[in-house]
Design an enzyme around this catalytic site. Structure first.
Site, PDB file in Angstrom:
ATOM      1  N   GLN A 194      -0.801   1.544   8.999  1.00  0.00           N
ATOM      2  CA  GLN A 194       0.486   1.461   8.127  1.00  0.00           C
ATOM      3  C   GLN A 194       1.043   3.056   7.948  1.00  0.00           C
ATOM      4  O   GLN A 194       0.110   3.846   7.542  1.00  0.00           O
ATOM      5  CB  GLN A 194      -0.028   0.925   6.817  1.00  0.00           C
ATOM      6  CG  GLN A 194       1.060   0.837   5.793  1.00  0.00           C
ATOM      7  CD  GLN A 194       0.510   0.289   4.483  1.00  0.00           C
ATOM      8  OE1 GLN A 194      -0.202   1.059   3.662  1.00  0.00           O
ATOM      9  NE2 GLN A 194       0.957  -1.101   4.099  1.00  0.00           N
ATOM     10  N   TYR A 226       5.563   2.791  -3.558  1.00  0.00           N
ATOM     11  CA  TYR A 226       5.571   4.302  -2.816  1.00  0.00           C
ATOM     12  C   TYR A 226       7.080   4.411  -2.380  1.00  0.00           C
ATOM     13  O   TYR A 226       7.984   3.708  -2.956  1.00  0.00           O
ATOM     14  CB  TYR A 226       4.589   4.048  -1.677  1.00  0.00           C
ATOM     15  CG  TYR A 226       3.228   3.958  -2.037  1.00  0.00           C
ATOM     16  CD1 TYR A 226       2.714   4.888  -2.861  1.00  0.00           C
ATOM     17  CD2 TYR A 226       2.568   2.797  -1.726  1.00  0.00           C
ATOM     18  CE1 TYR A 226       1.454   4.830  -3.559  1.00  0.00           C
ATOM     19  CE2 TYR A 226       1.211   2.780  -2.232  1.00  0.00           C
ATOM     20  CZ  TYR A 226       0.687   3.681  -3.095  1.00  0.00           C
ATOM     21  OH  TYR A 226      -0.566   3.400  -3.703  1.00  0.00           O
ATOM     22  N   ARG A 240       6.265  -3.804   5.518  1.00  0.00           N
ATOM     23  CA  ARG A 240       5.380  -4.256   4.467  1.00  0.00           C
ATOM     24  C   ARG A 240       6.499  -4.337   3.074  1.00  0.00           C
ATOM     25  O   ARG A 240       6.963  -3.286   3.021  1.00  0.00           O
ATOM     26  CB  ARG A 240       4.346  -3.514   4.104  1.00  0.00           C
ATOM     27  CG  ARG A 240       3.532  -3.961   3.027  1.00  0.00           C
ATOM     28  CD  ARG A 240       2.802  -5.174   3.222  1.00  0.00           C
ATOM     29  NE  ARG A 240       1.702  -5.720   1.928  1.00  0.00           N
ATOM     30  CZ  ARG A 240       0.693  -5.334   1.619  1.00  0.00           C
ATOM     31  NH1 ARG A 240       0.209  -4.484   2.437  1.00  0.00           N
ATOM     32  NH2 ARG A 240       0.237  -5.750   0.722  1.00  0.00           N
ATOM     33  N   GLY A 300      -7.676  -8.983   1.298  1.00  0.00           N
ATOM     34  CA  GLY A 300      -7.719  -7.401   0.869  1.00  0.00           C
ATOM     35  C   GLY A 300      -9.471  -6.966   0.558  1.00  0.00           C
ATOM     36  O   GLY A 300      -9.973  -6.802   1.547  1.00  0.00           O
ATOM     37  N   ARG A 301      -9.699  -7.039  -0.563  1.00  0.00           N
ATOM     38  CA  ARG A 301     -10.929  -6.583  -0.933  1.00  0.00           C
ATOM     39  C   ARG A 301     -12.436  -7.416  -0.214  1.00  0.00           C
ATOM     40  O   ARG A 301     -13.321  -7.122   0.163  1.00  0.00           O
ATOM     41  CB  ARG A 301     -11.338  -6.829  -2.568  1.00  0.00           C
ATOM     42  CG  ARG A 301     -10.453  -5.814  -3.125  1.00  0.00           C
ATOM     43  CD  ARG A 301     -10.985  -5.647  -4.623  1.00  0.00           C
ATOM     44  NE  ARG A 301     -10.139  -4.826  -5.512  1.00  0.00           N
ATOM     45  CZ  ARG A 301     -10.347  -4.050  -6.636  1.00  0.00           C
ATOM     46  NH1 ARG A 301     -11.428  -4.614  -7.310  1.00  0.00           N
ATOM     47  NH2 ARG A 301      -9.822  -3.288  -7.027  1.00  0.00           N
TER      48      ARG A 301
END
Length: 390
Positions: free
Chosen positions: A104, A185, A232, A316-317
């Site tokens: 990414q 971002y 994304r 994810g986690r």
């Protein structure tokens, strides 16, 4: 998540760009802050990603393509030969174990901080608007600072920065790159009305606000190939103090503009609105989905995403704590719990020291064998002492 409730489709192969993935489980990009001080990926990072190579696809963590794009201390970068060599080591570790990995590419924009930018530089953004949030710094979390607006020349330079980083990624052996236009971002800041107040061609209506993301994505695809390029997005995500007045209009315009490029995939965070089916209808290639949480549990969220047309599902986690997540989900095994103290920065603790099922079984076997050996030894020793007393 367990195999007793995990949808069978999750473990079926799927085509993504020019490669076939063995399953539909994607390891989401997650900042872990284990790079060297200059942004060079560490040997520990290679071990971490190699451990998780059974994922259908790994999307490695946010990596800045220019010094001003860093998200925090020890974030990885990709604009020097040393950076490229570090990512080559990571890639080799994943490929040796049969995995596939995209990288990414992300610019932090106004969520950067002078405390870790070169020379204490002021962060850059679409407009000089401070984010009402805190950011990571070498001395802990601190309020975001006022950014300066990028000039027309600097915006053109950003396109080149992303292209150069993407070229280095391919040279390092990575299977492709994901352009990060989500989660607060820089590219997301250009998409959001409250962060982008520009009146030139990079702001204003949806066409203007989506222009930079479109130009960077097209330029990267033209350079390394659309089959190696993903994007994304996270519509309506307020992270980083962003507010989007018309996410449906903004993101359908973005997707329509990029659909003809035939990219490898679009990585979309569900919104729970009519935008989700619209994106599925408009997007012609693979769709990776970060499921919207379901009140009935993670299994239902994943199943729902697949039912709504996702080709792959992003985790994810769960991947932080479970290097063998695919195996655990397939077999119905319990998951390791995450250790938050190891999320950002540090060493192996909370990073590469999570056990796999095999290692746990081996440990139990070893302990069991040691117990049996110890019992025998104790018996022999006891017999010896008894004989000596006689």
């Amino acid at each position: 998540m367990s195999a007793t409730s995990a949808p069978a489709a999750l473990f079926q192969p799927v085509r993504l760009g020019a490669i076939t993935l063995p399953n539909r489980m994607v390891m989401a990009p997650m900042t872990r802050a284990r790079a060297q001080e200059d942004g060079t990926p560490s040997t520990l990072m290679a071990e971490y990603y190699g451990q998780r190579a059974t994922a259908g696809l790994i999307v490695a963590e946010s990596t800045h393509p220019t010094p001003l794009g860093a998200i925090g201390p020890n974030a990885p970068a990709l604009f020097t030969d040393a950076h490229q060599d570090g990512w080559a080591e990571v890639t080799d570790a994943v490929h040796r174990r049969g995995g596939r990995v995209f990288l990414q590419l992300m610019h932090a924009g106004r969520l950067a901080h002078p405390g870790f930018l070169p020379g204490g530089a002021q962060p850059v953004a679409p407009s000089a608007v401070t984010a009402r949030t805190e950011v990571f710094t070498p001395s802990g979390r601190a309020p975001a600072v006022l950014p300066r607006a990028l000039t027309e020349k600097e915006i053109a330079g950003l396109v080149s920065d992303f292209v150069n980083a993407a070229s280095r990624a391919v040279a390092a052996g990575l299977d492709g790159v994901e352009i990060h236009a989500a989660n607060g971002y820089l590219l997301h800041q250009f998409l959001a009305d409250n962060a982008n107040t520009r009146t030139d061609r990079w702001g204003g209506d949806a066409r203007g606000r989506t222009r930079l993301t479109t130009e960077i994505t097209r330029a990267v695809a033209d350079t390394i190939g659309p089959h190696r390029t993903g994007l994304r997005i996270s519509p309506s995500n307020p992270f980083g103090d962003l507010d989007e007045i018309d996410p449906y209009g903004t993101y359908t315009a973005l997707v329509r503009g990029l659909a003809p490029l035939d990219l490898a995939y679009l990585h979309h965070s569900e919104t729970g609105t009519d935008l989700d089916p619209a994106i599925r209808e408009l997007w012609p290639t693979a769709l990776i989905v970060t499921p919207r949480p379901a009140g009935t549990g993670k299994e239902d969220a994943v199943a729902g995403a697949l039912t709504r047309g996702a080709d792959l599902v992003s985790f994810g986690r769960d991947y932080l704590a479970n290097p063998d997540l695919v195996h655990r989900c397939r077999t119905g095994a319990p998951l390791n719990e995450t250790r938050p103290e190891g999320f950002y920065g540090g060493g192996a603790h909370g990073y590469t020291d999570y056990p796999t099922l095999n290692s746990t079984d081996e440990s139990r076997h070893t302990k069991s064998a040691a117990t049996r050996t110890g019992a025998v030894s104790a018996s022999v020793s006891s017999a010896g002492r008894t004989s000596a007393r006689r």
